[in-house]
Design an enzyme around this catalytic site. Structure first.
Site, mmCIF file in Angstrom:
data_model
loop_
_atom_site.group_PDB
_atom_site.id
_atom_site.type_symbol
_atom_site.label_atom_id
_atom_site.label_comp_id
_atom_site.label_asym_id
_atom_site.label_seq_id
_atom_site.Cartn_x
_atom_site.Cartn_y
_atom_site.Cartn_z
ATOM 1 N N GLY A 197 0.945 -1.111 -0.189
ATOM 2 C CA GLY A 197 -0.151 0.014 -0.044
ATOM 3 C C GLY A 197 0.684 1.208 -0.038
ATOM 4 O O GLY A 197 0.667 2.378 0.769
ATOM 5 N N GLY A 255 -0.246 4.805 -0.807
ATOM 6 C CA GLY A 255 -1.323 5.308 0.159
ATOM 7 C C GLY A 255 -0.770 6.229 1.057
ATOM 8 O O GLY A 255 0.227 6.585 1.210
ATOM 9 N N GLY A 272 -1.736 -3.047 9.692
ATOM 10 C CA GLY A 272 -2.416 -1.886 10.297
ATOM 11 C C GLY A 272 -3.988 -1.641 9.798
ATOM 12 O O GLY A 272 -4.419 -0.850 10.236
ATOM 13 N N THR A 273 -4.059 -2.599 8.523
ATOM 14 C CA THR A 273 -5.514 -2.324 7.953
ATOM 15 C C THR A 273 -6.463 -2.615 9.178
ATOM 16 O O THR A 273 -6.340 -3.323 10.016
ATOM 17 C CB THR A 273 -5.588 -3.491 7.064
ATOM 18 O OG1 THR A 273 -4.427 -3.512 6.077
ATOM 19 C CG2 THR A 273 -6.851 -3.472 6.142
ATOM 20 N N HIS A 321 -12.629 11.253 12.100
ATOM 21 C CA HIS A 321 -11.644 11.108 11.102
ATOM 22 C C HIS A 321 -11.799 11.779 9.772
ATOM 23 O O HIS A 321 -13.069 12.217 9.447
ATOM 24 C CB HIS A 321 -11.746 9.609 10.696
ATOM 25 C CG HIS A 321 -10.825 8.772 11.682
ATOM 26 N ND1 HIS A 321 -11.356 8.333 12.896
ATOM 27 C CD2 HIS A 321 -9.536 8.378 11.748
ATOM 28 C CE1 HIS A 321 -10.517 7.678 13.663
ATOM 29 N NE2 HIS A 321 -9.358 7.589 12.932
ATOM 30 N N HIS A 322 -10.981 11.820 8.905
ATOM 31 C CA HIS A 322 -11.286 12.413 7.543
ATOM 32 C C HIS A 322 -11.891 11.951 6.752
ATOM 33 O O HIS A 322 -12.530 10.890 7.068
ATOM 34 C CB HIS A 322 -9.734 12.385 6.808
ATOM 35 C CG HIS A 322 -9.259 11.145 6.520
ATOM 36 N ND1 HIS A 322 -9.585 10.195 5.754
ATOM 37 C CD2 HIS A 322 -8.360 10.287 7.299
ATOM 38 C CE1 HIS A 322 -8.803 9.204 5.694
ATOM 39 N NE2 HIS A 322 -8.375 9.276 6.866
ATOM 40 N N LYS A 328 -12.000 8.107 4.821
ATOM 41 C CA LYS A 328 -12.136 7.106 5.674
ATOM 42 C C LYS A 328 -13.421 6.186 5.427
ATOM 43 O O LYS A 328 -14.330 6.725 5.495
ATOM 44 C CB LYS A 328 -12.088 7.181 7.304
ATOM 45 C CG LYS A 328 -11.838 5.849 7.850
ATOM 46 C CD LYS A 328 -11.272 6.228 9.384
ATOM 47 C CE LYS A 328 -11.252 4.873 10.290
ATOM 48 N NZ LYS A 328 -10.274 3.911 9.640
ATOM 49 N N GLY A 385 -11.294 1.391 13.774
ATOM 50 C CA GLY A 385 -10.981 0.194 14.398
ATOM 51 C C GLY A 385 -10.484 0.567 16.051
ATOM 52 O O GLY A 385 -10.761 -0.154 16.891
HETATM 53 P P1 NAD Z 1 -5.170 4.556 1.431
HETATM 54 O O1 NAD Z 1 -6.470 4.596 0.545
HETATM 55 O O2 NAD Z 1 -4.623 6.138 1.356
HETATM 56 O O3 NAD Z 1 -4.016 3.528 0.925
HETATM 57 C C1 NAD Z 1 -4.399 2.419 0.557
HETATM 58 C C2 NAD Z 1 -3.416 1.721 -0.278
HETATM 59 O O4 NAD Z 1 -3.656 0.452 -0.576
HETATM 60 C C3 NAD Z 1 -3.582 2.668 -1.881
HETATM 61 O O5 NAD Z 1 -2.260 3.123 -2.229
HETATM 62 C C4 NAD Z 1 -3.916 1.365 -2.670
HETATM 63 O O6 NAD Z 1 -3.683 1.642 -4.138
HETATM 64 C C5 NAD Z 1 -3.428 0.205 -1.826
HETATM 65 N N1 NAD Z 1 -4.054 -1.043 -2.579
HETATM 66 C C6 NAD Z 1 -5.330 -1.216 -2.722
HETATM 67 N N2 NAD Z 1 -5.551 -2.601 -3.244
HETATM 68 C C7 NAD Z 1 -4.207 -3.117 -3.252
HETATM 69 C C8 NAD Z 1 -3.791 -4.214 -3.928
HETATM 70 N N3 NAD Z 1 -4.545 -5.167 -4.317
HETATM 71 N N4 NAD Z 1 -2.375 -4.346 -3.877
HETATM 72 C C9 NAD Z 1 -1.620 -3.498 -3.533
HETATM 73 N N5 NAD Z 1 -1.969 -2.337 -3.001
HETATM 74 C C10 NAD Z 1 -3.392 -1.993 -3.069
HETATM 75 O O7 NAD Z 1 -5.518 4.466 2.833
HETATM 76 P P2 NAD Z 1 -4.755 4.706 4.281
HETATM 77 O O8 NAD Z 1 -5.249 6.065 4.743
HETATM 78 O O9 NAD Z 1 -3.225 4.570 4.003
HETATM 79 O O10 NAD Z 1 -5.404 3.347 5.168
HETATM 80 C C11 NAD Z 1 -5.267 2.276 4.926
HETATM 81 C C12 NAD Z 1 -5.730 1.288 6.030
HETATM 82 O O11 NAD Z 1 -4.891 1.488 7.092
HETATM 83 C C13 NAD Z 1 -7.043 1.558 6.236
HETATM 84 O O12 NAD Z 1 -7.688 0.424 6.737
HETATM 85 C C14 NAD Z 1 -6.948 2.416 7.722
HETATM 86 O O13 NAD Z 1 -8.144 2.417 8.289
HETATM 87 C C15 NAD Z 1 -5.786 1.688 8.104
HETATM 88 N N6 NAD Z 1 -5.184 2.486 9.218
HETATM 89 C C16 NAD Z 1 -4.734 2.133 10.383
HETATM 90 C C17 NAD Z 1 -3.785 2.948 11.302
HETATM 91 C C18 NAD Z 1 -3.299 2.090 12.515
HETATM 92 O O14 NAD Z 1 -2.277 2.638 13.173
HETATM 93 N N7 NAD Z 1 -3.456 0.657 12.403
HETATM 94 C C19 NAD Z 1 -3.419 3.980 10.826
HETATM 95 C C20 NAD Z 1 -4.036 4.739 9.908
HETATM 96 C C21 NAD Z 1 -4.981 4.161 8.993
#
Ligand code: NAD
Length: 273
Positions: A14, A17, A103-104, A160-161, A164, A170
């Site tokens: 990711g 992202g 982290g997802t 959140h933004h 989301k 979570g």
């Molecule tokens: P985002 O949409 O900005 O990024 C997700 C990335 O995953 C994108 O670049 C997308 O192209 C990529 N992706 C999608 N399908 C894919 C695939 N098949 N193969 C490879 N890459 C792929 O989202 P984000 O804001 O970065 O958040 C991502 C996740 O992390 C969410 O579930 C969010 O809730 C979570 N998150 C967790 C924490 C934590 O501390 N655990 C903090 C922030 C966000």
């Protein structure tokens, strides 16, 4: 003779992202880790470009690839993507004995069970919020619930933004689970989601309210209210930058190197269980 400290080889799933870019920046700022691979969707416009340059830091000589199969070898995969994507990557890591930091958010109970089963063979950190501050807040919630829990109305609010996808966050769910467990209950039995317009019935004693707001570019705020008679305690955590989650994820990845298998969370990583 002093031995050279170990460098943990990190792969970021990711990478294009919001969190992926923060993770790449955090790698560039952390001497004890090395970014070895950066992966995103095969149709991402960033595939083939330098991961460091894409994240606004210097050239890191690591190209973004469109699949894990094409990626260079690594010690730990850090995955912040989507539940179904993470599950496919889990399969890849399971087959190769690779460690994962997940982290997802937004997993179904069945998907969580699949992760738990994989952790019998692989070492995995799964945490809906990797921030050190949030994990400390979870500890404070436990303490506050023990003292006030049965005498106060408890509400959790997450902001959140607007991009989301999952709600409640979570982290809000985790906060609810910690509070419910401290009271000897299950969150599913006591959670009341959102405030329904036109709802006239009185608040059920022992319920835990959970509300979500999605607006603007808020990185992530969580407030828990403990409202009693004549006083109220509010515990709030505000994330001001994604770097705090990214730094927590790298800390988890380095910590994970001492484990061959098992499912852990950030409280294990920080040793505050
Ligand atoms: P985002 O949409 O900005 O990024 C997700 C990335 O995953 C994108 O670049 C997308 O192209 C990529 N992706 C999608 N399908 C894919 C695939 N098949 N193969 C490879 N890459 C792929 O989202 P984000 O804001 O970065 O958040 C991502 C996740 O992390 C969410 O579930 C969010 O809730 C979570 N998150 C967790 C924490 C934590 O501390 N655990 C903090 C922030 C966000």
């Amino acid at each position: 003779m002093t031995s050279k400290p170990m460098t943990t080889q990190i792969a970021i799933m990711g990478a294009a992202g919001r969190m992926g870019r923060a993770l790449i920046e955090a790698c560039s700022l952390t001497p004890s880790v090395r970014l070895s691979a950066a992966i995103d969707r095969s149709d991402s416009t960033l595939v083939g470009k330098d991961a460091g340059e894409c994240s606004g830091v210097w050239k890191m000589a690591v190209p973004v690839t469109g699949s894990l199969e094409e990626a260079a070898d690594f010690d730990v995969l850090i995955d912040f993507t989507l539940p179904e994507v993470t599950l496919a990557n889990l399969e890849f890591c399971r087959a190769r004995g690779k460690r994962m930091v997940i982290g997802t958010t937004g997993f179904t109970p069945q998907q969580r069970a699949t992760i738990t089963a994989a952790a019998e063979h692989n070492a995995i950190v799964l945490a809906p919020n990797m921030s050190v501050g949030v994990n400390l807040a979870l500890k404070l919630l436990e303490m506050t619930t023990r003292v006030l829990g049965n005498a106060a109305d408890i509400d959790i609010i997450d902001v959140h933004h607007k991009h989301k996808l999952d709600a409640p966050s979570g982290t809000a769910i985790r906060m609810g689970e910690v509070i419910a467990a401290t009271l000897g209950r299950e969150l599913k039995d006591v959670a009341v989601y959102g405030c329904q317009p036109g709802r006239h019935d009185e608040r059920k004693p022992g319920s835990i309210g959970i509300s979500s707001i999605r607006s603007g570019d808020t990185v992530g705020d969580h407030t828990v209210l403990f409202a009693g008679q004549g006083e109220r305690i509010e515990i709030t955590h505000r994330a001001t930058s994604r770097l705090n989650f990214a730094r927590g994820a790298l800390r988890a990845a380095e910590w994970l190197m001492q484990h061959e298998s098992g499912l852990f969370d950030m409280q294990d990583v920080l040793d505050i269980k």
